[in-house]
Design a protein around this motif. Structure first.
Motif, PDB file in Angstrom:
ATOM      1  N   PRO A  31      -3.482  10.722  -7.860  1.00  0.00           N
ATOM      2  CA  PRO A  31      -2.922  11.893  -7.168  1.00  0.00           C
ATOM      3  C   PRO A  31      -4.028  12.764  -6.591  1.00  0.00           C
ATOM      4  CG  PRO A  31      -2.718  12.138  -9.546  1.00  0.00           C
ATOM      5  CD  PRO A  31      -3.185  10.747  -9.306  1.00  0.00           C
ATOM      6  N   PHE A  32      -3.854  13.161  -5.357  1.00  0.00           N
ATOM      7  CA  PHE A  32      -4.847  13.986  -4.670  1.00  0.00           C
ATOM      8  C   PHE A  32      -4.147  15.234  -4.152  1.00  0.00           C
ATOM      9  CE2 PHE A  32      -7.836  15.165  -1.333  1.00  0.00           C
ATOM     10  CZ  PHE A  32      -9.055  14.936  -1.966  1.00  0.00           C
ATOM     11  N   ASN A  33      -4.639  16.379  -4.547  1.00  0.00           N
ATOM     12  CA  ASN A  33      -3.988  17.652  -4.249  1.00  0.00           C
ATOM     13  C   ASN A  33      -4.224  18.054  -2.797  1.00  0.00           C
ATOM     14  OD1 ASN A  33      -3.124  20.397  -4.225  1.00  0.00           O
ATOM     15  ND2 ASN A  33      -3.499  20.527  -6.430  1.00  0.00           N
ATOM     16  N   ILE A  34      -3.151  18.399  -2.098  1.00  0.00           N
ATOM     17  CA  ILE A  34      -3.288  18.807  -0.702  1.00  0.00           C
ATOM     18  C   ILE A  34      -4.167  20.052  -0.567  1.00  0.00           C
ATOM     19  CG2 ILE A  34      -1.233  20.299  -0.583  1.00  0.00           C
ATOM     20  CD1 ILE A  34      -0.748  19.057   2.237  1.00  0.00           C
ATOM     21  N   ALA A  35      -4.251  20.848  -1.641  1.00  0.00           N
ATOM     22  CA  ALA A  35      -5.111  22.034  -1.602  1.00  0.00           C
ATOM     23  C   ALA A  35      -6.577  21.641  -1.398  1.00  0.00           C
ATOM     24  CB  ALA A  35      -4.953  22.843  -2.892  1.00  0.00           C
ATOM     25  N   ASN A  36      -6.966  20.478  -1.933  1.00  0.00           N
ATOM     26  CA  ASN A  36      -8.338  19.991  -1.716  1.00  0.00           C
ATOM     27  C   ASN A  36      -8.587  19.712  -0.237  1.00  0.00           C
ATOM     28  OD1 ASN A  36      -7.784  19.742  -4.509  1.00  0.00           O
ATOM     29  ND2 ASN A  36      -9.373  18.196  -4.737  1.00  0.00           N
ATOM     30  N   PRO A  68       0.828  -1.208   0.000  1.00  0.00           N
ATOM     31  CA  PRO A  68       0.000   0.000   0.000  1.00  0.00           C
ATOM     32  C   PRO A  68       0.863   1.260   0.000  1.00  0.00           C
ATOM     33  CG  PRO A  68      -0.036  -1.051   2.166  1.00  0.00           C
ATOM     34  CD  PRO A  68       0.847  -1.895   1.292  1.00  0.00           C
ATOM     35  N   CYS A  69       0.297   2.341  -0.528  1.00  0.00           N
ATOM     36  CA  CYS A  69       0.893   3.665  -0.321  1.00  0.00           C
ATOM     37  C   CYS A  69       0.351   4.169   1.019  1.00  0.00           C
ATOM     38  CB  CYS A  69       0.560   4.587  -1.484  1.00  0.00           C
ATOM     39  SG  CYS A  69      -1.214   4.766  -1.815  1.00  0.00           S
ATOM     40  N   SER A  70       0.284   5.465   1.248  1.00  0.00           N
ATOM     41  CA  SER A  70      -0.279   5.976   2.497  1.00  0.00           C
ATOM     42  C   SER A  70      -1.712   5.469   2.644  1.00  0.00           C
ATOM     43  CB  SER A  70      -0.277   7.508   2.500  1.00  0.00           C
ATOM     44  OG  SER A  70       1.042   7.999   2.506  1.00  0.00           O
ATOM     45  N   SER A  78       0.021  25.926  -2.552  1.00  0.00           N
ATOM     46  CA  SER A  78       0.383  24.515  -2.341  1.00  0.00           C
ATOM     47  C   SER A  78      -0.343  23.634  -3.354  1.00  0.00           C
ATOM     48  CB  SER A  78       0.001  24.077  -0.925  1.00  0.00           C
ATOM     49  OG  SER A  78       0.781  24.738   0.038  1.00  0.00           O
ATOM     50  N   ASN A  79       0.413  22.751  -3.995  1.00  0.00           N
ATOM     51  CA  ASN A  79      -0.192  21.825  -4.964  1.00  0.00           C
ATOM     52  C   ASN A  79       0.425  20.423  -4.867  1.00  0.00           C
ATOM     53  OD1 ASN A  79       2.332  22.305  -6.013  1.00  0.00           O
ATOM     54  ND2 ASN A  79       1.647  22.573  -8.126  1.00  0.00           N
ATOM     55  N   MET A  80       1.015  20.132  -3.710  1.00  0.00           N
ATOM     56  CA  MET A  80       1.656  18.832  -3.509  1.00  0.00           C
ATOM     57  C   MET A  80       0.644  17.714  -3.735  1.00  0.00           C
ATOM     58  SD  MET A  80       3.731  17.461  -0.149  1.00  0.00           S
ATOM     59  CE  MET A  80       2.350  17.681   0.976  1.00  0.00           C
ATOM     60  N   LYS A  81       1.044  16.721  -4.530  1.00  0.00           N
ATOM     61  CA  LYS A  81       0.174  15.589  -4.826  1.00  0.00           C
ATOM     62  C   LYS A  81       0.446  14.457  -3.838  1.00  0.00           C
ATOM     63  CE  LYS A  81      -1.687  17.456  -8.543  1.00  0.00           C
ATOM     64  NZ  LYS A  81      -0.941  18.726  -8.627  1.00  0.00           N
ATOM     65  N   LEU A  82      -0.632  13.940  -3.272  1.00  0.00           N
ATOM     66  CA  LEU A  82      -0.554  12.845  -2.307  1.00  0.00           C
ATOM     67  C   LEU A  82      -1.223  11.615  -2.907  1.00  0.00           C
ATOM     68  CD1 LEU A  82      -1.695  14.971   0.749  1.00  0.00           C
ATOM     69  CD2 LEU A  82       0.651  14.370   0.157  1.00  0.00           C
ATOM     70  N   GLU A 133     -10.766   4.906  -6.249  1.00  0.00           N
ATOM     71  CA  GLU A 133     -10.410   6.291  -6.534  1.00  0.00           C
ATOM     72  C   GLU A 133     -10.632   7.126  -5.277  1.00  0.00           C
ATOM     73  OE1 GLU A 133     -11.362   9.986  -9.621  1.00  0.00           O
ATOM     74  OE2 GLU A 133     -12.553   8.148  -9.700  1.00  0.00           O
ATOM     75  N   ILE A 134      -9.637   7.922  -4.922  1.00  0.00           N
ATOM     76  CA  ILE A 134      -9.746   8.805  -3.765  1.00  0.00           C
ATOM     77  C   ILE A 134     -10.502  10.064  -4.173  1.00  0.00           C
ATOM     78  CG2 ILE A 134      -8.453  10.175  -2.088  1.00  0.00           C
ATOM     79  CD1 ILE A 134      -8.224   7.202  -1.604  1.00  0.00           C
ATOM     80  N   LYS A 135     -11.506  10.428  -3.376  1.00  0.00           N
ATOM     81  CA  LYS A 135     -12.345  11.585  -3.689  1.00  0.00           C
ATOM     82  C   LYS A 135     -12.421  12.533  -2.493  1.00  0.00           C
ATOM     83  CE  LYS A 135     -15.274   8.701  -6.672  1.00  0.00           C
ATOM     84  NZ  LYS A 135     -16.641   8.155  -6.876  1.00  0.00           N
ATOM     85  N   ASP A 136     -12.923  13.744  -2.765  1.00  0.00           N
ATOM     86  CA  ASP A 136     -13.089  14.726  -1.685  1.00  0.00           C
ATOM     87  C   ASP A 136     -13.928  14.168  -0.546  1.00  0.00           C
ATOM     88  OD1 ASP A 136     -11.641  16.457  -3.235  1.00  0.00           O
ATOM     89  OD2 ASP A 136     -13.258  17.898  -3.567  1.00  0.00           O
ATOM     90  N   GLU A 137     -14.961  13.378  -0.895  1.00  0.00           N
ATOM     91  CA  GLU A 137     -15.877  12.865   0.118  1.00  0.00           C
ATOM     92  C   GLU A 137     -15.154  12.046   1.191  1.00  0.00           C
ATOM     93  OE1 GLU A 137     -16.353  12.703  -3.120  1.00  0.00           O
ATOM     94  OE2 GLU A 137     -18.108  13.999  -3.399  1.00  0.00           O
TER      95      GLU A 137
END
Length: 385
Positions: free
Chosen positions: A280-285, A209-211, A244-248, A365-369
């Motif tokens: 990729p999920f933006n830390i800004a979200n 797994p990743c994080s 900030s636009n770091m992708k997680l 898929e990782i989502k805002d929810e």
């Protein structure tokens, strides 16, 4: 070691169904227990090796963690046997009679135990993470059982052109290993050991797994996860880096548990490594969700080149984040991305295809929810107070 090689050469997979789990407590472990109870036969026995003062204390530790993730009623306690042990010791810290009894009973070994400490060097982690893995592998070979290992993408080279063989194995150079922290180095060495065992005939399955992110239904999250600690630190400092636009990259904890058990059941998973590496999920979200929830906080923004000095000068020694200050100060929140960002550096095609076609489990898929629920959970736990 020679005796492990000899056990590998004499290995013949048994048909036993009973299960041994290490790392049953913590964040991922309890959900693996729940998935085993859900996906396996009702009559299998699940033995959990837990560090504790006695068996009752071991059971209480597991119950506490099942309570935290809202899964206390998802298991049949007649199936579950919590026993005191220590994988870093000979015979997993068990009495000889019990150790030999389990060898006769166990057919699946889920090795999830690992000491996760971002600041510890390899030498400090070796006894638990590497010798512990050797000890659990020895038990699996003696019991002629399947060995399912929870590794990490931290075991992979930090490269955008990562090369794996057709089964997902990779080989790191000495320089690539030296660039990793102690935890990553331990995972690399464990995978090297397990690759040798697999080549010699052992039944090995590796899940990387990743994080591991919050539970998709409940928002239950690991309060000791580095990203959560980072968010709490930024609220403590009342400061974030502008633009900030770091992708997680994350994999939900419930998805990780589900596929780990599903892969262990499929006969074609033997000798393969599976990468659970999310979009990729933006830390800004995450910031937007967080500060919408904590609207009473007035966050200031500073430039990336001010961040390191600001953290080192302003983080209090009494802060719970103090031991991680150097790592937090070194983060690059603003990055330039080029080309396909979807899964840079970590191949997922084989894993995705195997899960969808062989296990009939769709990719995630990782989502805002997911983070809305997670931040609600952390606020409820008074994590940001």
């Amino acid at each position: 070691p020679h005796h492990i090689r000899k056990l590998c050469s004499n290995f013949k997979l048994s048909e036993k169904k009973n299960i041994l789990v290490t790392g049953a407590t913590g964040f991922l472990g309890p959900l693996i227990i729940c998935e085993i109870a859900k996906q396996m036969d009702d009559n299998v026995n699940i033995y959990c090796i837990i560090r504790a003062t006695d068996n009752e204390h071991a059971k209480q530790r597991l119950q506490d963690d099942l309570e935290k993730c809202g899964k206390m009623n998802s298991v049949n306690w007649k199936q579950i046997h919590c026993i005191v042990g220590d994988i870093s010791k000979d015979n997993l810290g068990l009495a000889n009679d019990l150790y030999n009894k389990l060898i006769e009973e166990i057919g699946f070994i889920y090795h999830n135990a690992s000491q996760v400490h971002l600041e510890m060097p390899y030498k400090a982690l070796k006894k638990w993470n590497v010798q512990g893995t050797l000890n659990v592998l020895e038990f699996a070979l003696k019991s002629h059982g399947k060995f399912i290992y929870t590794s990490s993408v931290a075991a992979l080279p930090a490269s955008n052109d990562l090369q794996e063989d057709s089964n997902g194995w990779t080989c790191l150079t000495s320089n690539e290993i030296n660039q990793k922290d102690g935890y990553g180095q331990a995972k690399v060495i464990c995978e090297k050991i397990l690759k040798q065992a697999s080549d010699l005939g052992a039944h090995i399955i590796i899940v990387r797994p990743c994080s591991i992110s919050p539970h998709t239904n409940t928002g239950y999250t690991n309060l000791n996860d580095f990203i959560n600690i980072l968010l709490r630190t930024q609220i403590e400092l009342n400061t974030i880096v502008e633009n900030s636009n770091m992708k997680l990259h994350f994999v939900p904890v419930d998805y990780c548990a589900k596929v780990t058990v599903a892969l262990s059941k499929h006969f074609e998973s033997q000798g393969k490594c599976f990468n659970l590496y999310g979009n990729p999920f933006n830390i800004a979200n995450i910031y937007k969700i967080l500060f919408d929830k904590l609207s009473n906080i007035n966050i200031k923004k500073i430039k990336q080149n001010q961040w390191k000095e600001f953290v080192l000068n302003n983080l209090s020694e009494s802060s719970r984040s103090w031991p991680l200050r150097e790592r937090i100060a070194a983060i690059q929140f603003v990055n330039e991305y080029h080309g396909d960002e979807q899964h840079v550096g970590v191949p997922i095609h084989m894993t995705k295809e195997f899960l969808e076609k062989k296990c009939l489990i769709p990719w995630f898929e990782i989502k805002d929810e997911d983070f809305i629920k997670s931040i609600d959970y952390m606020i409820q736990q008074k994590y940001f107070n």
